[in-house]
Design a protein around this motif. Structure first.
Motif, mmCIF file in Angstrom:
data_model
loop_
_atom_site.group_PDB
_atom_site.id
_atom_site.type_symbol
_atom_site.label_atom_id
_atom_site.label_comp_id
_atom_site.label_asym_id
_atom_site.label_seq_id
_atom_site.Cartn_x
_atom_site.Cartn_y
_atom_site.Cartn_z
ATOM 1 N N PRO A 122 -5.606 47.402 -72.700
ATOM 2 C CA PRO A 122 -5.980 47.957 -71.396
ATOM 3 C C PRO A 122 -5.653 49.448 -71.268
ATOM 4 O O PRO A 122 -6.361 50.174 -70.582
ATOM 5 C CB PRO A 122 -5.138 47.142 -70.406
ATOM 6 N N GLN A 123 -4.624 49.903 -71.965
ATOM 7 C CA GLN A 123 -4.245 51.303 -71.812
ATOM 8 C C GLN A 123 -5.054 52.242 -72.692
ATOM 9 O O GLN A 123 -5.127 53.433 -72.407
ATOM 10 C CB GLN A 123 -2.752 51.468 -72.117
ATOM 11 N N ILE A 124 -5.636 51.721 -73.767
ATOM 12 C CA ILE A 124 -6.504 52.597 -74.571
ATOM 13 C C ILE A 124 -7.967 52.227 -74.359
ATOM 14 O O ILE A 124 -8.826 52.542 -75.174
ATOM 15 C CB ILE A 124 -6.154 52.545 -76.086
ATOM 16 N N ARG A 125 -8.264 51.547 -73.254
ATOM 17 C CA ARG A 125 -9.633 51.044 -73.075
ATOM 18 C C ARG A 125 -10.659 52.171 -72.993
ATOM 19 O O ARG A 125 -11.791 52.019 -73.419
ATOM 20 C CB ARG A 125 -9.724 50.119 -71.869
ATOM 21 N N PHE A 126 -10.253 53.328 -72.463
ATOM 22 C CA PHE A 126 -11.213 54.435 -72.381
ATOM 23 C C PHE A 126 -11.671 54.843 -73.774
ATOM 24 O O PHE A 126 -12.849 55.057 -74.028
ATOM 25 C CB PHE A 126 -10.581 55.635 -71.669
ATOM 26 N N ALA A 127 -10.710 54.936 -74.673
ATOM 27 C CA ALA A 127 -11.056 55.300 -76.052
ATOM 28 C C ALA A 127 -11.941 54.226 -76.677
ATOM 29 O O ALA A 127 -12.890 54.528 -77.397
ATOM 30 C CB ALA A 127 -9.793 55.483 -76.877
ATOM 31 N N ILE A 128 -11.642 52.971 -76.391
ATOM 32 C CA ILE A 128 -12.434 51.888 -76.978
ATOM 33 C C ILE A 128 -13.866 51.931 -76.467
ATOM 34 O O ILE A 128 -14.815 51.768 -77.235
ATOM 35 C CB ILE A 128 -11.774 50.518 -76.697
ATOM 36 N N VAL A 129 -14.022 52.192 -75.169
ATOM 37 C CA VAL A 129 -15.375 52.275 -74.612
ATOM 38 C C VAL A 129 -16.126 53.448 -75.237
ATOM 39 O O VAL A 129 -17.284 53.305 -75.661
ATOM 40 C CB VAL A 129 -15.326 52.418 -73.073
ATOM 41 N N THR A 130 -15.468 54.598 -75.324
ATOM 42 C CA THR A 130 -16.114 55.758 -75.957
ATOM 43 C C THR A 130 -16.525 55.418 -77.383
ATOM 44 O O THR A 130 -17.646 55.719 -77.808
ATOM 45 C CB THR A 130 -15.149 56.963 -75.994
ATOM 46 N N ALA A 131 -15.619 54.788 -78.114
ATOM 47 C CA ALA A 131 -15.892 54.430 -79.502
ATOM 48 C C ALA A 131 -17.096 53.496 -79.586
ATOM 49 O O ALA A 131 -17.968 53.664 -80.440
ATOM 50 C CB ALA A 131 -14.667 53.773 -80.125
ATOM 51 N N ALA A 132 -17.155 52.521 -78.674
ATOM 52 C CA ALA A 132 -18.262 51.562 -78.686
ATOM 53 C C ALA A 132 -19.590 52.276 -78.449
ATOM 54 O O ALA A 132 -20.581 52.017 -79.137
ATOM 55 C CB ALA A 132 -18.030 50.488 -77.626
#
Lengths: 274, 297
Positions: free
Chosen positions: A195-205
């Motif tokens: 949940p805390q790195i979700r922004f990075a995960i969304v960008t990566a996706a």
């Protein structure tokens, strides 16, 4: 206005007036970076065979041409499917790899990291002909599976770089706290870290999606038969002649990319751009 | 934690558990590594092998000898380096001032300016190449406007040649140069420049002796990135070059598509790869690779 021109602009007291040339130059370059691509949009609504600007008569004929063509529709479907599946494969595989490499502290982490970002460094033509050869042997040529596999490998470096840099600024002790309260590692990862790195995960996706959606060279070699991608067909059409249908398709691709970019801006705040 | 466990009775067991745990964590990267192995490492290894097999199926250097002997291959390498150098040079001349401009803006404006760099970065390469093809063609907008403004009298050929290729390449590569340069400039402490000024340096001197050297690592990283990407570029020269600008990657493709000559294609590919790796290796001595890929700062 004159006062502004004479006011100091830089740390070294250069005035705005003295570096007006820089402002003009920067303005022109920013204009040239953005506008030439966008000019395809009004042109795609022209009635004429020859792409003109501004169009004399407006029409949707090139869009009808595109949406009415089974080949273009099929290629678009293939591209969207491949991009979506690439996102679904590359994101979890890349995020988990970035996490593993970040936490494990084994000696050959650097080597593994380097190996994982090589797809970004190796000239894409080599990836294309190499994948072509391997996929012939594995009878994956012209299959969606093969395309997704190859595109996922191209997307992995981006996913790993984006996730990795988010993990660097994340405090791992939080996970340790969860585990000391008897949460298993995977649970601590999923409920505390993700949940805390979700922004990075969304960008990566989103980057993974676009990597596949825009990719030309690999698709040229390993997509085809019943499954050519949109970019493959566009590239082939470009080599022959300037077909205004491409302008319509380009417009649609710009819209898809813009939507993706807006999503990344909304969800990806605070993470480094690409 | 490790320090504490060392003095506990079961420290050996704990240490073994720790090592196992670390290996298990490392194992998380194995699916990714496996994918890269299958799609990239094995095929490239095979290409390497094929490049040393001659037409008769025996070990031979003929694929490499051909590159040295034939004039056409020599020309392709010259063109590739020409395009790469010119593109990189133009990107520096255009991108560095723009990055400087952006680094001087207040944050809010800088972010807006940054969008103008990121929009083309995200837009499909093929779409951008197509747009330039449309703009630069004989009846295209650039010719139309240039004639109506009296810059030149009749339509001139600006696409399907070197000029068109360079215009397209520079447009596509600029963001790769601007982003690392901008990041490096953003990290420069303004006090250094104020100090230089205070000590009597002229603005020009302060820029060249203080600001520029501090931004140089970013510039180096960006330029090398652009250069390496240019070396292996395919789509833009293929479309905008109109068959007159043949780069290494295009020859590789035509060797396979037209002549089905895997030996020749592989040898070219190996040379291209070695050049790329050599440049990146030299680069990594001066600047970190993460600097070049834009991540991890």
């Amino acid at each position: 206005m004159l006062g502004w021109l004479k006011s100091p602009a830089s740390d070294t007291q250069v005035t705005h007036g003295q570096r007006l040339w820089l402002y003009v130059f920067a303005g022109v370059v920013m204009f040239l970076l953005v506008v030439p691509t966008l000019i395809v949009i009004p042109m795609s609504f022209s009635d004429s065979q020859y792409l003109e600007f501004p169009p004399e008569n407006w029409s949707l004929r090139w869009y009808r041409n595109y949406f009415g063509s089974p080949e273009w529709m099929q290629a678009t479907a293939t591209s969207l499917k491949a991009a979506f599946l690439t996102m679904l494969v590359a994101t979890p595989v890349g995020v988990v790899a970035a996490y593993g490499l970040h936490c494990c502290g084994v000696r050959f982490v650097q080597v593994a990291y380097l190996a994982l970002i090589t797809p970004m460094m190796v000239p894409v033509v080599l990836v294309a002909i190499g994948a072509f050869y391997v996929f012939v042997k594995l009878s994956l040529l012209y299959s969606l599976t093969g395309l997704v596999l190859a595109h996922s490998v191209l997307a992995l470096p981006l996913v790993i770089i984006v996730t990795g840099s988010a993990l660097k600024s994340y405090d791992m002790n939080q996970e340790l706290a969860a585990r000391s309260l008897s949460a298993p590692r995977w649970k601590a990862f999923l409920t505390i870290t993700v949940p805390q790195i979700r922004f990075a995960i969304v960008t990566a996706a989103l980057l993974a999606f676009l990597t596949s959606f825009d990719e030309v060279v690999v698709a040229m070699f390993i997509s085809g038969g019943d499954n050519p991608t949109l970019t493959r067909n566009m590239f082939n059409a470009l080599r022959d002649q300037i077909d205004p249908t491409i302008a319509a398709i380009s417009t649609i691709m710009i819209i898809i990319t813009s939507v993706m970019m807006a999503l990344a801006q909304i969800f990806g705040r605070g993470t480094p751009e690409k | 934690m490790a320090d504490v466990s060392l003095h506990m009775p079961h420290s050996d067991g704990l240490r073994r558990d720790g090592r196992l745990e670390r290996l298990r964590l490392f194992g998380l990267s194995s699916p990714a590594l496996l994918m890269v192995l299958v799609v990239l490492v094995i095929p490239v290894g095979w290409l390497f092998y094929v490049s040393f097999i001659g037409a008769n199926g025996q070990f031979s250097l003929e694929n490499y000898e051909r590159m040295i002997e034939r004039k056409s291959y020599y020309r392709i390498f010259v063109t590739t380096f020409q395009v790469s150098f010119l593109t990189t040079g133009l990107c520096i001349l255009i991108g560095y001032p723009l990055a400087y401009f952006m680094s001087q803006l207040p944050n809010r404006w800088a972010n807006i300016a940054l969008i103008t760099v990121l929009v083309p970065f995200w837009t499909s390469l093929l779409v951008r190449t197509y747009a330039w093809l449309v703009l630069l063609q004989k009846q295209g907008l650039v010719n139309q406007w240039a004639i109506s403004l009296g810059v030149w009298d009749e339509p001139i050929k600006i696409v399907h040649n070197m000029t068109g290729t360079l215009i397209g390449m520079v447009h596509i590569m600029l963001p790769f140069l601007i982003l690392p340069v901008y990041n490096a400039m953003k990290a420069i402490d303004h006090d250094y420049l104020k100090a230089a000024s205070n000590l009597g340096a002229s603005p020009r001197r302060a820029f060249w002796t203080v600001f520029f050297p501090l931004s140089a690592p970013g510039l180096l990283a960006g330029s090398l990135m652009v250069f390496v990407l240019c070396l292996g570029f395919f789509v833009t020269p293929a479309v905008l070059g109109g068959g007159k600008v043949i780069m290494v990657s295009m020859k590789i493709v035509s060797n396979i598509e037209l002549f089905v000559n895997w030996g020749a294609a592989s040898a070219l590919g190996v040379v291209l790869l070695v050049l790329t790796v050599a440049i990146l290796w030299v680069a990594s001595r001066f600047t970190s690779l993460s600097n070049m890929t834009g991540g991890g700062h």
